[in-house]
Design a protein around this motif. Structure first.
Motif: not given
Length: 89
Positions: A15-42
Motif C-alpha cells: 500500500r502507498p505511504t506518506g499520504c495526505t488529503q485536503q479540502i481546497p474548496n467546497k467542491q473538491m478534495t485532493v489526496a496524494k501519497c509520497s510513495k506508491s510502494n507499487g500500490g495505488h491511491y485515490r
C-alpha cells in the motif's frame, strides 16, 4: 526430478505511504501519497446534499505517481470531509 526454488519478487506491491488529503474548496478534495510502494491511491470526497442532507461519496482517479488525485462533488452537493482510498496493485 529437479525443482526450482520459489523466491519473492523484487517488485512486490504494498500500500502507498506518506499520504495526505485536503479540502481546497467546497467542491473538491485532493489526496496524494509520497510513495506508491507499487500500490495505488485515490481521493474520496464525502459531499452533503443541501436539500435532503444525504451524504454522497465521489471518487478521484487512481494514481501511483506522487501526484494529486482529485474528487469533485456532484451537482449542488458540498464537501463535508476528505478521505483517500488505497489498494495493492
Amino acid at each position: 526430478m529437479l525443482s526450482t526454488p520459489v523466491t519473492a519478487s523484487a517488485s512486490a506491491s504494498a500500500r502507498p505511504t506518506g499520504c495526505t488529503q485536503q479540502i481546497p474548496n467546497k467542491q473538491m478534495t485532493v489526496a496524494k501519497c509520497s510513495k506508491s510502494n507499487g500500490g495505488h491511491y485515490r481521493a474520496v470526497a464525502a459531499c452533503k446534499d443541501p436539500d435532503d442532507g444525504r451524504i454522497w461519496l465521489f471518487y478521484g482517479e487512481w494514481r501511483n505517481d506522487a501526484n494529486f488525485s482529485t474528487a469533485y462533488c456532484g451537482g449542488a452537493t458540498k464537501v463535508q470531509s476528505a478521505g483517500l482510498e488505497t489498494k495493492v496493485s
